[in-house]
Write a protein that holds these residues in place. Sequence first.
Motif, PDB file in Angstrom:
ATOM      1  N   UNK A   1      67.832  17.123  50.030  1.00 14.53           N
ATOM      2  CA  UNK A   1      68.342  16.794  48.697  1.00 14.53           C
ATOM      3  C   UNK A   1      67.675  17.658  47.631  1.00 14.53           C
ATOM      4  N   UNK A   2      66.378  17.926  47.817  1.00 19.92           N
ATOM      5  CA  UNK A   2      65.654  18.744  46.842  1.00 19.92           C
ATOM      6  C   UNK A   2      66.179  20.175  46.813  1.00 19.92           C
ATOM      7  N   UNK A   3      66.727  20.629  47.926  1.00 14.22           N
ATOM      8  CA  UNK A   3      67.294  21.980  47.982  1.00 14.22           C
ATOM      9  C   UNK A   3      68.552  22.105  47.133  1.00 14.22           C
ATOM     10  N   UNK A   4      69.135  20.984  46.729  1.00 15.21           N
ATOM     11  CA  UNK A   4      70.375  21.002  45.950  1.00 15.21           C
ATOM     12  C   UNK A   4      70.120  20.976  44.454  1.00 15.21           C
ATOM     13  N   UNK A   5      68.909  20.688  44.039  1.00 19.68           N
ATOM     14  CA  UNK A   5      68.642  20.456  42.625  1.00 19.68           C
ATOM     15  C   UNK A   5      67.604  21.435  42.099  1.00 19.68           C
ATOM     16  N   UNK A   6      67.375  21.370  40.820  1.00 18.44           N
ATOM     17  CA  UNK A   6      66.354  22.200  40.205  1.00 18.44           C
ATOM     18  C   UNK A   6      65.014  21.511  40.110  1.00 18.44           C
ATOM     19  N   UNK A   7      64.817  20.426  40.854  1.00 18.39           N
ATOM     20  CA  UNK A   7      63.555  19.683  40.793  1.00 18.39           C
ATOM     21  C   UNK A   7      62.517  20.379  41.662  1.00 18.39           C
ATOM     22  N   UNK A   8      61.782  21.308  41.059  1.00 18.39           N
ATOM     23  CA  UNK A   8      60.799  22.084  41.803  1.00 18.39           C
ATOM     24  C   UNK A   8      59.663  21.221  42.344  1.00 18.39           C
ATOM     25  N   UNK A   9      59.296  20.201  41.594  1.00 18.64           N
ATOM     26  CA  UNK A   9      58.184  19.344  42.023  1.00 18.64           C
ATOM     27  C   UNK A   9      58.562  18.587  43.293  1.00 18.64           C
ATOM     28  N   UNK A  10      59.773  18.011  43.323  1.00 21.53           N
ATOM     29  CA  UNK A  10      60.231  17.283  44.507  1.00 21.53           C
ATOM     30  C   UNK A  10      60.343  18.220  45.709  1.00 21.53           C
TER      31      UNK A  10
END
Length: 436
Positions: free
Chosen positions: A395-404
């Motif tokens: 899921x983190x690979x789909x978003x710009x949430x670098x921390x996650x």
Amino acid sequence: MSSSTPSSSPDFQPTEPAGLELLDPLAADDSGQHVVIARQAILDETRAVFGYELFDRSTALNSHTAASDAALLFNALSYAGTEALVGRKTVFINCTHESLAGGHLELIHPEKVVLEVPTLPETATPEEIEGRIPALEALRARGFRLAFNQKVLRRAYAQWLPLAAFIKLDTQAFRPELAEPLVKFARTHTQATLVAEKIETAEQHERMAALGVKLFQGYWFAHPSLVKAQTIRPSQATILQLINLVRRQASTSEIEDLLKKDPTLSFNLLRFINSSGFGLSCEITSFRHAVMILGLKKLFRWAALLMTTSRAGGSPPAVGQTAVVRGRLMELLAAELLPPEECDNAFVVGVFSLLDTMLGVPLEKALETVALPQPVTDALLHNSGVFAPFLELTKACETGDDVAFARAAETLHLSNRQINWAHLQALTWAESLTAE
């Protein structure tokens, strides 16, 4: 951790994107310090994928300058090929003014590329703003389309407006009641196509669509629009029946009887098993023969994959595409760390993580209709068990949430290189399914 290439079943053998091995020069050592690319879908008014924004999340994990990050992203696009990342869609690339002056732009074919150009800091003088125009005009002359954020609508940037092919409106940056005057102003003073970004709810999407905005970015489309008394369509119900028969290891005769009841389902099975990718030397025309050759394990996987193309209530095509990428990415990541027999279950977790959206019912209720292994259910409903960290990373690979992303990668002790390789493979595989 295995250092070998992730294994895969013969019928789902990955096709490595041409030139992917050339990503090696981007890594200075074995620490994985090379570009890690993420992408987010931009959908049109029919909720089909118009293009993807690509961005480099290496900044969250390594120390680079903004210009070098952009250069790495462009180099990766050149080496891996845009087909691997975005298929035949338009690609939006977030840039800095420093990166726009780099020679790496020469590596990219501009026809399908939109350069997202930021406005200058608040302290910029009118002369500095005007001074950027020749460079932007030169990029347009070379065939690049330019996208600006909503700050370009300020009076100071009036001379930039004729250069805009796209203007991105950040829905988190203004109050809902300001959406209408902002859209009206943009339409009056520019010829640009408007993109509403950071759309996270159906209400936000509906508000911007009602104002005539045609392109949308954000993951509202992956959130289920739940409908009271939602019923499952016959084809979906049959797929779920098939999955349940396979899970309880029903006889070939029982499975054959079910396939005979649904011509669409049986047609898809025969088309799949007779495809060139399956590699059989003779054509299979019998359902019984198809089931025997495929085997229960692969039949289960095929049915899970088919669910992504059997959408209820008009769920957007991007949902099925996202689910396929999730499933394949989870499978490849799991192959690095888990026994081979667990990889199919990892695939199912990824595909079924959007089952609520595909069926239009809450996920817990959706899972009541299908028998799944307990570790799969634990990951999907409780974010626990062996597959949970893989799903979090996917899921983190789909978003710009670098921390996650950084947290999930560290939890699994997977390097940037391993994740990037798997993500490229998953994107390429999903595009190949769409093209068939």
